[in-house]
Scaffold this motif. Structure first.
Motif, short mmCIF file in Angstrom:
data_model
loop_
_atom_site.label_atom_id
_atom_site.label_comp_id
_atom_site.label_asym_id
_atom_site.label_seq_id
_atom_site.Cartn_x
_atom_site.Cartn_y
_atom_site.Cartn_z
N UNK A 1 0.83 -1.21 0.00
CA UNK A 1 0.00 0.00 0.00
C UNK A 1 0.86 1.25 0.00
N UNK A 2 1.88 1.29 0.83
CA UNK A 2 2.78 2.46 0.88
C UNK A 2 3.54 2.61 -0.43
N UNK A 3 3.94 1.53 -1.05
CA UNK A 3 4.72 1.60 -2.27
C UNK A 3 3.88 1.94 -3.50
N UNK A 4 2.67 1.40 -3.57
CA UNK A 4 1.86 1.55 -4.78
C UNK A 4 0.96 2.78 -4.76
N UNK A 5 0.51 3.21 -3.59
CA UNK A 5 -0.44 4.33 -3.54
C UNK A 5 -0.18 5.22 -2.33
N UNK B 1 -2.79 8.21 -1.87
CA UNK B 1 -4.11 7.74 -1.44
C UNK B 1 -4.06 7.30 0.02
N UNK B 2 -3.00 6.63 0.40
CA UNK B 2 -2.88 6.18 1.79
C UNK B 2 -2.77 7.37 2.73
N UNK B 3 -2.04 8.40 2.33
CA UNK B 3 -1.92 9.61 3.15
C UNK B 3 -3.27 10.29 3.34
N UNK B 4 -4.06 10.37 2.26
CA UNK B 4 -5.41 10.95 2.37
C UNK B 4 -6.29 10.10 3.29
N UNK B 5 -6.21 8.78 3.13
CA UNK B 5 -7.00 7.88 3.97
C UNK B 5 -6.63 8.05 5.44
N UNK B 6 -5.34 8.11 5.74
CA UNK B 6 -4.91 8.25 7.13
C UNK B 6 -5.33 9.61 7.70
N UNK B 7 -5.37 10.65 6.86
CA UNK B 7 -5.88 11.94 7.30
C UNK B 7 -7.35 11.87 7.64
#
Length: 70
Positions: A25-29, A32-38
């Motif tokens: 998840x960290x490598x591919x997106x 998007x992961x940063x937005x989700x965690x926000x």
């Protein structure tokens, strides 16, 4: 687990799979992961706790079913 995998083999395999999925998840997106965690950071604690309980219960059920399908 006399008839299945040894307990520590199962635990280490599960943790390894968790790291593979999280790393992918960290490598591919990463954006998007940063937005989700926000978004998650803005959720009330009670909603996070409830999501955690349901997720843990679903994971336990999946492990149980997976071990019984053997």
């Amino acid at each position: 687990m006399a008839d299945g995998l040894p307990f520590w083999t199962l635990v280490l395999s599960a943790i390894g799979l968790w790291f593979v999925i999280e790393g992918a998840l960290y490598a591919l997106a990463p954006d998007s992961l940063r937005r989700f965690l926000g978004w998650v950071a803005q959720m009330p604690v009670s909603d996070l706790r409830q999501a955690g309980v349901w997720t843990a219960a679903l994971g336990a059920l999946m492990l149980y079913v997976g071990m019984r399908l053997n």
